[in-house]
Design an enzyme around this catalytic site. Sequence first.
Site, PDB file in Angstrom:
ATOM      1  N   GLY A  10      -2.667   5.926   9.080  1.00  0.00           N
ATOM      2  CA  GLY A  10      -2.600   5.166  10.327  1.00  0.00           C
ATOM      3  C   GLY A  10      -1.410   5.572  11.152  1.00  0.00           C
ATOM      4  N   ALA A  11      -1.207   6.905  11.307  1.00  0.00           N
ATOM      5  CA  ALA A  11       0.039   7.416  11.884  1.00  0.00           C
ATOM      6  C   ALA A  11      -0.051   7.763  13.358  1.00  0.00           C
ATOM      7  CB  ALA A  11       0.494   8.649  11.098  1.00  0.00           C
ATOM      8  N   GLY A  14       1.707   2.728  16.667  1.00  0.00           N
ATOM      9  CA  GLY A  14       2.311   1.559  16.028  1.00  0.00           C
ATOM     10  C   GLY A  14       3.308   1.884  14.932  1.00  0.00           C
ATOM     11  N   SER A 139       1.578  -8.077   4.991  1.00  0.00           N
ATOM     12  CA  SER A 139       1.803  -9.050   6.059  1.00  0.00           C
ATOM     13  C   SER A 139       2.115 -10.408   5.456  1.00  0.00           C
ATOM     14  CB  SER A 139       0.552  -9.148   6.939  1.00  0.00           C
ATOM     15  OG  SER A 139       0.637 -10.264   7.813  1.00  0.00           O
ATOM     16  N   TYR A 165      -8.551 -10.927   7.433  1.00  0.00           N
ATOM     17  CA  TYR A 165      -7.308 -10.155   7.446  1.00  0.00           C
ATOM     18  C   TYR A 165      -6.332 -10.690   6.393  1.00  0.00           C
ATOM     19  CZ  TYR A 165      -2.921  -8.190   9.225  1.00  0.00           C
ATOM     20  OH  TYR A 165      -1.711  -7.545   9.344  1.00  0.00           O
TER      21      TYR A 165
END
Length: 204
Positions: A10-11, A14, A139, A165
């Site tokens: 996920g680079a 963000g 998270s 999530y």
Amino acid sequence: MKDKICIVTGASNGIGKEIARQLAAKGARVVMVCRNEQRGMAAKNEIVKSSGSDKIDLLLADLSSLNQVRRLAQTIAECYPRIDVLINNAGNFYLKKQFSEEGIERTFAINYLAPFYLTNLLLDKLHLAPQGRILIISSRNQAMGKIDLEHYDFRNRIYNGLQAYSNSKLMTIIFTKELAKRLQGTNLTINAIHPGDVVTNIGM
């Protein structure tokens, strides 16, 4: 971090993009894993310019697909002699229920199954590092998670994006704790990280 081989999923934007930037600035060989080639190349070029490092590679994979996770792991195993750091950062949040190409609810697939599968597939390469590190971006929403094995993918119940999530993040915490126990006495450690409140495009 000089010359350490670091995988960052996920680079393209963000948190993952900033992690890749900082690692590159410290001299690491950074392997950026992105879903979209255009966004991935744009992020790579920006990081090369800002970090002054050209030791950055781009690999493409849609981590909602277990087939693509497996192919990604095979490519990494073939191209790199070891892995010093694996950072499972890729994650997503959906307002509406969506399924992957394999029929898996996408929040569950990307946020939990992908890091679980990729980490296990790359353990041998991580063990080849003098001090291997596995990091999972989690998270504080894990505190709201509830694991219902009968309805974990919301297939037969009303979908709640925030609950899906939170559940996925709780699963990553459980996975991290269990794998940490199994890695005791080895050259590997695994940790889950809550990065705090960060402005990202996760909901996009």
